[in-house]
Design a protein around this motif. Structure first.
Motif, mmCIF file in Angstrom:
data_model
loop_
_atom_site.group_PDB
_atom_site.id
_atom_site.type_symbol
_atom_site.label_atom_id
_atom_site.label_comp_id
_atom_site.label_asym_id
_atom_site.label_seq_id
_atom_site.Cartn_x
_atom_site.Cartn_y
_atom_site.Cartn_z
ATOM 1 N N THR A 99 127.329 74.124 4.575
ATOM 2 C CA THR A 99 127.764 74.172 3.112
ATOM 3 C C THR A 99 126.916 74.898 2.172
ATOM 4 O O THR A 99 125.801 74.836 2.211
ATOM 5 C CB THR A 99 128.538 73.163 2.573
ATOM 6 N N ILE A 100 127.479 75.685 1.321
ATOM 7 C CA ILE A 100 126.740 75.968 0.184
ATOM 8 C C ILE A 100 127.233 75.135 -1.020
ATOM 9 O O ILE A 100 128.508 75.020 -1.372
ATOM 10 C CB ILE A 100 127.190 77.426 -0.263
ATOM 11 N N HIS A 101 126.103 74.613 -1.767
ATOM 12 C CA HIS A 101 126.217 73.537 -2.832
ATOM 13 C C HIS A 101 126.204 74.191 -4.120
ATOM 14 O O HIS A 101 125.118 74.807 -4.357
ATOM 15 C CB HIS A 101 125.484 72.495 -2.742
ATOM 16 N N ALA A 102 127.335 74.187 -4.888
ATOM 17 C CA ALA A 102 127.330 74.547 -6.250
ATOM 18 C C ALA A 102 126.106 73.839 -7.254
ATOM 19 O O ALA A 102 126.375 72.539 -6.767
ATOM 20 C CB ALA A 102 128.655 74.805 -6.956
ATOM 21 N N ARG A 103 125.510 74.306 -8.161
ATOM 22 C CA ARG A 103 124.689 73.408 -8.979
ATOM 23 C C ARG A 103 125.484 72.481 -9.916
ATOM 24 O O ARG A 103 125.212 71.727 -10.434
ATOM 25 C CB ARG A 103 123.867 74.284 -9.851
ATOM 26 N N SER A 104 127.018 72.719 -9.975
ATOM 27 C CA SER A 104 127.728 71.885 -10.650
ATOM 28 C C SER A 104 128.361 70.553 -9.763
ATOM 29 O O SER A 104 128.843 69.858 -10.558
ATOM 30 C CB SER A 104 129.067 72.786 -11.185
ATOM 31 N N GLY A 105 127.997 70.731 -8.617
ATOM 32 C CA GLY A 105 128.323 69.525 -7.758
ATOM 33 C C GLY A 105 129.242 69.961 -6.729
ATOM 34 O O GLY A 105 129.439 69.227 -5.746
ATOM 35 N N GLY A 106 129.767 71.009 -6.958
ATOM 36 C CA GLY A 106 130.932 71.458 -5.765
ATOM 37 C C GLY A 106 130.423 71.679 -4.514
ATOM 38 O O GLY A 106 128.971 72.129 -4.476
ATOM 39 N N GLN A 107 131.087 72.023 -3.557
ATOM 40 C CA GLN A 107 130.649 72.795 -2.168
ATOM 41 C C GLN A 107 131.342 73.555 -1.378
ATOM 42 O O GLN A 107 132.992 72.773 -1.559
ATOM 43 C CB GLN A 107 129.612 71.534 -1.311
ATOM 44 N N CYS A 108 131.045 74.504 -0.846
ATOM 45 C CA CYS A 108 132.191 75.195 0.037
ATOM 46 C C CYS A 108 131.318 75.572 1.433
ATOM 47 O O CYS A 108 130.476 75.794 1.463
ATOM 48 C CB CYS A 108 132.419 76.667 -0.732
ATOM 49 N N GLU A 109 132.182 75.361 2.562
ATOM 50 C CA GLU A 109 131.665 75.437 3.856
ATOM 51 C C GLU A 109 131.615 76.941 4.245
ATOM 52 O O GLU A 109 132.358 77.753 3.600
ATOM 53 C CB GLU A 109 132.722 74.921 4.906
ATOM 54 N N ILE A 110 130.865 77.405 5.089
ATOM 55 C CA ILE A 110 130.522 78.871 5.420
ATOM 56 C C ILE A 110 131.556 78.949 6.566
ATOM 57 O O ILE A 110 131.184 78.368 7.671
ATOM 58 C CB ILE A 110 129.197 79.254 5.695
ATOM 59 N N ASN A 111 132.428 79.934 6.438
ATOM 60 C CA ASN A 111 133.352 80.323 7.710
ATOM 61 C C ASN A 111 132.642 81.213 8.592
ATOM 62 O O ASN A 111 132.659 81.347 9.840
ATOM 63 C CB ASN A 111 134.652 80.914 7.174
ATOM 64 N N SER A 112 132.183 82.306 7.832
ATOM 65 C CA SER A 112 131.364 83.350 8.826
ATOM 66 C C SER A 112 130.591 84.196 8.083
ATOM 67 O O SER A 112 130.559 84.192 6.845
ATOM 68 C CB SER A 112 132.650 84.255 9.492
ATOM 69 N N PHE A 113 129.615 84.989 8.875
ATOM 70 C CA PHE A 113 128.796 85.968 8.156
ATOM 71 C C PHE A 113 129.297 87.209 8.679
ATOM 72 O O PHE A 113 129.690 87.584 9.805
ATOM 73 C CB PHE A 113 127.362 85.676 8.921
ATOM 74 N N LYS A 114 129.174 88.009 7.687
ATOM 75 C CA LYS A 114 129.483 89.831 8.064
ATOM 76 C C LYS A 114 127.952 90.511 7.821
ATOM 77 O O LYS A 114 127.736 90.228 6.769
ATOM 78 C CB LYS A 114 130.682 90.027 7.344
ATOM 79 N N THR A 115 127.457 91.269 8.325
ATOM 80 C CA THR A 115 126.562 92.277 8.083
ATOM 81 C C THR A 115 127.285 93.492 7.065
ATOM 82 O O THR A 115 128.364 93.921 7.274
ATOM 83 C CB THR A 115 126.199 93.108 9.516
ATOM 84 N N LEU A 116 126.473 93.561 6.055
ATOM 85 C CA LEU A 116 126.871 94.690 5.219
ATOM 86 C C LEU A 116 126.128 95.962 5.015
ATOM 87 O O LEU A 116 124.730 95.759 5.370
ATOM 88 C CB LEU A 116 126.855 94.041 3.703
ATOM 89 N N VAL A 117 126.804 97.072 5.379
ATOM 90 C CA VAL A 117 125.952 98.219 5.446
ATOM 91 C C VAL A 117 126.768 99.095 4.405
ATOM 92 O O VAL A 117 128.147 99.090 3.911
ATOM 93 C CB VAL A 117 126.235 98.942 6.581
ATOM 94 N N PRO A 118 126.142 100.043 3.589
ATOM 95 C CA PRO A 118 126.721 100.851 2.576
ATOM 96 C C PRO A 118 127.832 101.806 3.266
ATOM 97 O O PRO A 118 127.704 102.281 4.682
ATOM 98 C CB PRO A 118 125.545 101.637 2.134
ATOM 99 N N ASP A 119 129.033 101.983 2.676
ATOM 100 C CA ASP A 119 130.078 102.813 2.982
ATOM 101 C C ASP A 119 129.868 104.072 2.342
ATOM 102 O O ASP A 119 130.108 104.203 1.051
ATOM 103 C CB ASP A 119 131.499 102.061 2.562
ATOM 104 N N ARG A 120 129.753 105.240 3.144
ATOM 105 C CA ARG A 120 129.434 106.461 2.927
ATOM 106 C C ARG A 120 130.806 107.116 2.451
ATOM 107 O O ARG A 120 131.730 107.200 3.120
ATOM 108 C CB ARG A 120 128.595 107.165 3.508
#
Length: 145
Positions: free
Chosen positions: A124-145
Protein backbone atom coordinates in the motif's frame (compact mmCIF):
# COMPACT_ATOMS: atom_id res chain seq x y z
CA UNK A 1 19.59 11.46 24.37
CA UNK A 2 17.16 8.77 25.49
CA UNK A 3 19.87 6.12 25.62
CA UNK A 4 22.03 8.39 27.80
CA UNK A 5 19.09 8.96 30.17
CA UNK A 6 18.50 5.22 30.42
CA UNK A 7 22.18 4.58 31.14
CA UNK A 8 22.19 7.23 33.88
CA UNK A 9 19.11 5.70 35.50
CA UNK A 10 20.68 2.23 35.42
CA UNK A 11 23.88 3.47 37.08
CA UNK A 12 21.94 5.47 39.68
CA UNK A 13 19.77 2.46 40.55
CA UNK A 14 22.73 0.10 40.85
CA UNK A 15 24.48 2.17 43.52
CA UNK A 16 27.42 3.08 41.30
CA UNK A 17 27.14 6.66 42.53
CA UNK A 18 27.24 6.33 46.34
CA UNK A 19 27.05 9.45 48.51
CA UNK A 20 29.60 8.29 51.14
CA UNK A 21 33.34 7.99 50.63
CA UNK A 22 33.49 4.40 51.90
CA UNK A 23 33.15 1.64 49.30
CA UNK A 24 29.78 -0.03 49.36
CA UNK A 25 29.35 -3.68 48.45
CA UNK A 26 26.45 -3.71 46.03
CA UNK A 27 25.35 -6.80 44.15
CA UNK A 28 25.54 -6.44 40.39
CA UNK A 29 22.30 -5.72 38.59
CA UNK A 30 21.61 -6.27 34.95
CA UNK A 31 19.05 -4.59 32.75
CA UNK A 32 18.00 -5.08 29.18
CA UNK A 33 16.93 -2.28 26.90
CA UNK A 34 15.17 -3.07 23.65
CA UNK A 35 15.04 -0.37 21.01
CA UNK A 36 12.60 -0.92 18.19
CA UNK A 37 13.01 0.98 15.00
CA UNK A 38 10.44 1.80 12.36
CA UNK A 39 11.71 2.52 8.86
CA UNK A 40 9.53 4.51 6.50
CA UNK A 41 10.62 5.61 3.06
CA UNK A 42 9.35 9.03 2.03
CA UNK A 43 9.04 9.32 -1.72
CA UNK A 44 9.63 12.88 -2.98
CA UNK A 45 7.11 14.20 -5.48
CA UNK A 46 7.60 16.63 -8.30
CA UNK A 47 5.17 19.56 -8.31
CA UNK A 48 6.11 21.47 -11.44
CA UNK A 49 4.67 20.39 -14.76
CA UNK A 50 6.80 20.39 -17.91
CA UNK A 51 6.23 23.21 -20.43
CA UNK A 52 4.74 20.78 -22.95
CA UNK A 53 2.76 17.98 -21.29
CA UNK A 54 3.79 14.48 -22.31
CA UNK A 55 1.12 11.98 -23.29
CA UNK A 56 1.93 8.56 -21.86
CA UNK A 57 0.98 5.16 -23.20
CA UNK A 58 0.66 2.30 -20.70
CA UNK A 59 2.33 -1.03 -21.39
CA UNK A 60 2.83 -4.23 -19.46
CA UNK A 61 5.03 -4.01 -16.38
CA UNK A 62 6.47 -6.36 -13.75
CA UNK A 63 4.38 -7.17 -10.68
CA UNK A 64 7.14 -6.01 -8.28
CA UNK A 65 9.88 -3.38 -8.30
CA UNK A 66 12.89 -2.91 -6.04
CA UNK A 67 12.74 -0.07 -3.51
CA UNK A 68 16.35 0.75 -4.41
CA UNK A 69 15.21 1.53 -7.96
CA UNK A 70 12.91 4.37 -6.82
CA UNK A 71 14.14 7.87 -7.58
CA UNK A 72 10.93 9.89 -7.20
CA UNK A 73 7.24 10.12 -7.96
CA UNK A 74 4.60 12.31 -9.54
CA UNK A 75 0.99 12.30 -8.42
CA UNK A 76 -0.95 12.37 -11.68
CA UNK A 77 -4.44 11.53 -10.53
CA UNK A 78 -6.52 10.31 -7.62
CA UNK A 79 -6.34 6.69 -8.79
CA UNK A 80 -2.66 6.44 -9.74
CA UNK A 81 0.89 7.52 -8.92
CA UNK A 82 3.72 7.67 -11.44
CA UNK A 83 6.96 6.25 -10.05
CA UNK A 84 10.21 7.46 -11.58
CA UNK A 85 12.97 4.87 -11.39
CA UNK A 86 16.72 5.35 -11.53
CA UNK A 87 17.70 5.40 -15.17
CA UNK A 88 14.56 7.30 -16.22
CA UNK A 89 12.02 4.48 -16.52
CA UNK A 90 8.56 5.55 -15.47
CA UNK A 91 5.90 3.23 -14.00
CA UNK A 92 2.30 3.98 -13.15
CA UNK A 93 1.02 2.42 -9.93
CA UNK A 94 -2.73 1.90 -10.37
CA UNK A 95 -4.48 2.11 -7.00
CA UNK A 96 -7.48 0.11 -5.79
CA UNK A 97 -9.58 3.25 -5.35
CA UNK A 98 -9.35 7.01 -5.53
CA UNK A 99 -6.81 8.42 -3.08
CA UNK A 100 -7.52 12.16 -2.99
CA UNK A 101 -5.39 12.68 0.14
CA UNK A 102 -2.13 11.77 -1.63
CA UNK A 103 -1.43 15.25 -2.96
CA UNK A 104 -2.68 17.12 0.12
CA UNK A 105 0.73 17.16 1.83
CA UNK A 106 2.80 16.76 -1.35
CA UNK A 107 3.99 13.24 -0.78
CA UNK A 108 3.41 9.77 0.50
CA UNK A 109 5.17 6.92 2.28
CA UNK A 110 5.91 3.33 1.37
CA UNK A 111 6.72 0.97 4.23
CA UNK A 112 9.54 -1.37 3.22
CA UNK A 113 9.00 -5.10 3.39
CA UNK A 114 11.58 -7.79 4.17
CA UNK A 115 12.22 -8.39 0.47
CA UNK A 116 12.76 -4.61 -0.14
CA UNK A 117 10.31 -4.64 -3.06
CA UNK A 118 6.98 -2.99 -3.80
CA UNK A 119 4.46 -5.43 -5.27
CA UNK A 120 1.01 -5.01 -6.79
CA UNK A 121 -1.85 -6.71 -4.94
CA UNK A 122 0.27 -6.73 -1.77
CA UNK A 123 1.63 -3.32 -0.79
CA UNK A 124 0.00 0.00 0.00
CA UNK A 125 0.88 3.64 -0.44
CA UNK A 126 0.37 5.71 2.71
CA UNK A 127 -0.66 9.35 2.43
CA UNK A 128 1.01 11.70 4.89
CA UNK A 129 -2.48 12.63 6.12
CA UNK A 130 -3.00 9.06 7.34
CA UNK A 131 -4.94 7.43 4.49
CA UNK A 132 -3.70 4.45 2.52
CA UNK A 133 -4.42 2.86 -0.85
CA UNK A 134 -3.46 -0.58 -2.10
CA UNK A 135 -1.51 -0.89 -5.36
CA UNK A 136 -3.54 -2.92 -7.89
CA UNK A 137 -1.03 -3.04 -10.74
CA UNK A 138 2.00 -1.43 -12.36
CA UNK A 139 2.14 -0.19 -15.95
CA UNK A 140 5.27 0.87 -17.81
CA UNK A 141 4.85 4.33 -19.32
CA UNK A 142 6.28 5.24 -22.69
CA UNK A 143 5.80 8.56 -24.48
CA UNK A 144 2.92 8.39 -26.96
CA UNK A 145 4.14 9.85 -30.25
Amino acid sequence: MTILSLAAMLFAGSGAFASSDAPVAVPERYAQVTIRERVIIRVPTRQSAPAKPIKWKEKKAPRCISLNALAGAAITGEDSVDLILRGGTRLRARLDRDCPALDFYSGFYIKPTRDRRICADRDTIHARSGGQCEINSFKTLVPDR
